[in-house]
Scaffold this active site. Structure first.
Site, PDB file in Angstrom:
ATOM      1  N   LYS A   1       1.078  -1.132  -0.079  1.00 29.57           N
ATOM      2  CA  LYS A   1      -0.011  -0.081   0.063  1.00 29.57           C
ATOM      3  C   LYS A   1       0.925   1.261   0.160  1.00 29.57           C
ATOM      4  CE  LYS A   1      -1.759   2.749   2.867  1.00 29.57           C
ATOM      5  NZ  LYS A   1      -1.766   3.797   2.094  1.00 29.57           N
TER       6      LYS A   1
ATOM      7  N   GLU B   1      10.101   1.679  10.466  1.00 30.33           N
ATOM      8  CA  GLU B   1      11.153   2.952  10.414  1.00 30.33           C
ATOM      9  C   GLU B   1      10.080   4.280  10.455  1.00 30.33           C
ATOM     10  OE1 GLU B   1      13.955   2.127   9.963  1.00 30.33           O
ATOM     11  OE2 GLU B   1      14.214   0.103   9.479  1.00 30.33           O
TER      12      GLU B   1
HETATM   13  P1  NAD Z   1       2.356   8.725   7.540  1.00 34.01           P
HETATM   14  O1  NAD Z   1       2.443   7.982   8.778  1.00 34.01           O
HETATM   15  O2  NAD Z   1       0.988   9.630   7.554  1.00 34.01           O
HETATM   16  O3  NAD Z   1       1.905   7.621   6.519  1.00 34.01           O
HETATM   17  C1  NAD Z   1       2.625   6.481   5.976  1.00 34.01           C
HETATM   18  C2  NAD Z   1       1.747   5.492   5.464  1.00 34.01           C
HETATM   19  O4  NAD Z   1       1.000   4.902   6.541  1.00 34.01           O
HETATM   20  C3  NAD Z   1       0.872   6.064   4.310  1.00 34.01           C
HETATM   21  O5  NAD Z   1       0.737   4.647   3.487  1.00 34.01           O
HETATM   22  C4  NAD Z   1      -0.272   6.085   5.099  1.00 34.01           C
HETATM   23  O6  NAD Z   1      -1.660   5.697   4.271  1.00 34.01           O
HETATM   24  C5  NAD Z   1      -0.388   4.893   5.940  1.00 34.01           C
HETATM   25  N1  NAD Z   1      -1.162   5.107   7.287  1.00 34.01           N
HETATM   26  C6  NAD Z   1      -1.470   6.185   7.959  1.00 34.01           C
HETATM   27  N2  NAD Z   1      -2.128   5.850   8.891  1.00 34.01           N
HETATM   28  C7  NAD Z   1      -2.123   4.619   9.162  1.00 34.01           C
HETATM   29  C8  NAD Z   1      -2.765   3.489  10.153  1.00 34.01           C
HETATM   30  N3  NAD Z   1      -3.437   4.012  11.153  1.00 34.01           N
HETATM   31  N4  NAD Z   1      -2.654   2.323   9.875  1.00 34.01           N
HETATM   32  C9  NAD Z   1      -1.880   1.852   8.920  1.00 34.01           C
HETATM   33  N5  NAD Z   1      -1.415   2.838   7.802  1.00 34.01           N
HETATM   34  C10 NAD Z   1      -1.620   4.187   8.086  1.00 34.01           C
HETATM   35  O7  NAD Z   1       3.556   9.345   7.085  1.00 34.01           O
HETATM   36  P2  NAD Z   1       4.021  10.170   5.835  1.00 34.01           P
HETATM   37  O8  NAD Z   1       3.575  11.459   6.156  1.00 34.01           O
HETATM   38  O9  NAD Z   1       3.489   9.609   4.728  1.00 34.01           O
HETATM   39  O10 NAD Z   1       5.648  10.311   5.854  1.00 34.01           O
HETATM   40  C11 NAD Z   1       6.404  11.164   6.646  1.00 34.01           C
HETATM   41  C12 NAD Z   1       6.746  10.365   8.011  1.00 34.01           C
HETATM   42  O11 NAD Z   1       7.440   9.286   7.570  1.00 34.01           O
HETATM   43  C13 NAD Z   1       7.753  11.134   8.818  1.00 34.01           C
HETATM   44  O12 NAD Z   1       7.342  11.055  10.136  1.00 34.01           O
HETATM   45  C14 NAD Z   1       9.140  10.300   8.623  1.00 34.01           C
HETATM   46  O13 NAD Z   1      10.052  10.722   9.386  1.00 34.01           O
HETATM   47  C15 NAD Z   1       8.542   9.115   8.218  1.00 34.01           C
HETATM   48  N6  NAD Z   1       9.622   8.450   7.431  1.00 34.01           N
HETATM   49  C16 NAD Z   1      10.511   7.592   8.170  1.00 34.01           C
HETATM   50  C17 NAD Z   1      11.546   6.752   7.431  1.00 34.01           C
HETATM   51  C18 NAD Z   1      12.401   5.787   8.177  1.00 34.01           C
HETATM   52  O14 NAD Z   1      12.893   5.108   7.523  1.00 34.01           O
HETATM   53  N7  NAD Z   1      12.623   5.964   9.561  1.00 34.01           N
HETATM   54  C19 NAD Z   1      11.578   7.012   6.070  1.00 34.01           C
HETATM   55  C20 NAD Z   1      10.845   7.912   5.511  1.00 34.01           C
HETATM   56  C21 NAD Z   1       9.725   8.628   6.219  1.00 34.01           C
END
Ligand code: NAD
Length: 472
Positions: free
Chosen positions: A170, A245
């Site tokens: 997803k 992550e």
């Molecule tokens: P997000 O958490 O809003 O979304 C990430 C993914 O999770 C999306 O596909 C979203 O649809 C899904 N999602 C959201 N809520 C969910 C739930 N309750 N259950 C299951 N899936 C859910 O994050 P974002 O805004 O897309 O990305 C930015 C964040 O990602 C930042 O906090 C960044 O630090 C983090 N990030 C971490 C790494 C790492 O490797 N540590 C790498 C890249 C980004």
């Protein structure tokens, strides 16, 4: 227009069940450039069933056949790299230089690392009077964010295939184009039906049902700490493996023996790279008190010199942030920093001159920052840097570790041994010395609330494997 309205289930492009169509917005223009259809739980069930059925055969395939399969995927991916770069730039606003280079390139690097790890992996190992077998963990849910979209997809799909797992991906619903193209690439490469499935959807209606699904054995999640916690809670009842992550607020310790100009300019650029939208960005620069005043001047100039704007221009360093919501969040955090007494020395509120259309943010630097301030503790995920003075190395290490996060750290010094001593005291999964480039062969992941588990290369392959001990 990208009309990417289907999901990819069991080797077929299928219409979504009663799905809601949403727009894909180009961050640089705020215009609609595509449509996707959000799936729901019925599609999740179809995709998981397809992956479960395919696991029966795919988990039994030979290592040699999976090597051939990964080689085919790499070949098709290479042919599609220019198109992939265009998709990434359109969906998340990366300048084309970055999209063609590190963004699309990271997808290739992870596929190649997965292949290399598989080639190197032992068929079995001996321990005591036992044989150890590394077996695929099962049916995996892969949930990814928008900031390095294909990097995160490839670093999960590559090792999952290498291990013999089947999967449902997803991608982020905010930047879904590269994930769709990636599914087309796997289809063209001849990945057997059901091994790889892709559905678009949001966290609530697809991410959450995937995380709690009884037939999913592992969730590999990359995104915010908030969603990572929700995934782990949803996965707990069925005791699945969860790899997370998550966010970061990485410290960059400048030691007092550096060439100050180089260390500060490189640090500002490393923070702003990808418009500050990297989980491992060095967003807190820690500077010796004796060099602070001089460093503030250098940092302000370095931020003022950053070229923001036209994504097609080779000299553009940063583009817009991903969305209006992200723009508003960043503006709010800049305001909070000002209210809490941080000194704005570059950038600030509003859009850069001449860039009123698009979600552009001014490269922003704050001085006189105390590590307790909101701007030093919260992940901004935009081009915003804070400069924090420190008295001695012990205090620098204390400040670096005074964070909920533990993803990455940075140390700049002319003396590698000294830098290594500091690196060992930073509680993070990774440390970059003198801005050494991220290494696709090294394990990627964090301590504390930055997550659990390690991706990339050999460690990434192990994440998708179970170990079986057979006593003889
Ligand atoms: P997000 O958490 O809003 O979304 C990430 C993914 O999770 C999306 O596909 C979203 O649809 C899904 N999602 C959201 N809520 C969910 C739930 N309750 N259950 C299951 N899936 C859910 O994050 P974002 O805004 O897309 O990305 C930015 C964040 O990602 C930042 O906090 C960044 O630090 C983090 N990030 C971490 C790494 C790492 O490797 N540590 C790498 C890249 C980004």
């Amino acid at each position: 227009m990208y009309n990417y309205d289907k999901c990819y289930i069991n080797g077929q492009w299928q219409s979504v069940t009663n799905g809601q169509e949403i727009d894909v917005i180009q961050p640089s223009t705020e215009k609609v450039i595509g449509k996707i259809t959000l799936a729901n739980e019925a599609d999740v069930n179809l995709a998981v069933q397809a992956a479960k059925d395919a696991f029966v055969r795919f988990s039994q395939t030979s290592k040699a056949s999976r090597i051939v399969l990964l080689e085919k995927i790499i070949k098709v991916y290479k042919n599609k790299m220019p198109l992939m770069a265009r998709h990434i730039s359109d969906e998340m606003g990366a300048p084309m230089n970055l999209a063609k280079g590190a963004q699309a390139g990271s997808g290739l690097a992870h596929l190649e690392q997965a292949l290399a790890a598989l080639v190197k992996s032992p068929d079995d190992e001996k321990i005591g009077n036992s044989l150890l077998f590394h077996e695929p963990v099962g049916v995996c849910a892969l949930i990814t964010p928008w900031n390095w979209p294909i990097n995160q997809i490839a670093c999960k799909v590559g090792p999952a295939i290498a291990a013999g797992c089947t999967m449902v991906l997803k991608p982020s619903e905010i930047a879904p184009l590269s994930g769709y193209l990636f599914a087309q690439i796997l289809d063209e490469a001849g990945v057997p039906a059901g091994v790889f499935n892709m559905i678009n959807g949001d966290g609530l209606n697809v991410g959450s049902p995937l995380s709690s699904h009884a037939d999913i054995d592992m969730v590999s999640f990359t995104g915010s700490t908030r969603a990572g916690v929700a995934v782990a809670k949803a996965a707990a009842d069925t005791v699945k493996r969860v790899s997370q992550e998550l966010g970061g607020k990485s410290a960059n310790i400048i030691l007092d023996d550096v060439d100050l100009e180089t260390a500060i300019v490189d640090g500002v650029q490393a923070c702003m790279h990808n418009t500050g939208q990297s989980c491992n960005a060095p967003t807190r620069m820690l500077i010796p008190e004796s060099l602070y005043e001089q460093a503030v001047k250098i940092a302000a100039k370095a931020a003022d010199d950053i070229k923001v704007g036209d994504l097609e221009d080779e000299s553009t360093f940063i583009g817009p942030v991903i969305s209006q919501a992200q723009f508003d969040k960043i503006q709010g955090l800049i305001q909070v920093a000002i209210d809490e007494g941080a000194k704005l020395i570059s950038g600030g509120l509003g859009k850069p001159k001449g860039l009123e259309q698009g979600y552009y943010v001014k490269p922003t630097v704050f001085a006189n920052v105390d590590n307790k301030m909101t701007i030093a503790q919260e992940e901004v995920f935009g081009p915003v840097l804070v400069l924090i003075p420190y008295k001695n190395e012990q205090e620098a290490i204390y400040i670096a570790n005074d964070s909920l996060y533990g993803l990455s750290g940075y140390v700049a010094s002319k003396d590698t041994k000294r830098a290594l001593d500091v690196a060992k005291n930073i509680r993070t999964g990774m440390v970059h010395i003198n801005y050494a480039w991220t290494d696709a062969a090294a394990p990627f992941g964090g301590y504390k609330q930055s997550g659990n588990g390690r991706e990339w290369g050999e460690f990434g392959l192990e994440e998708f494997q179970e170990i079986k001990a057979v006593m003889l």
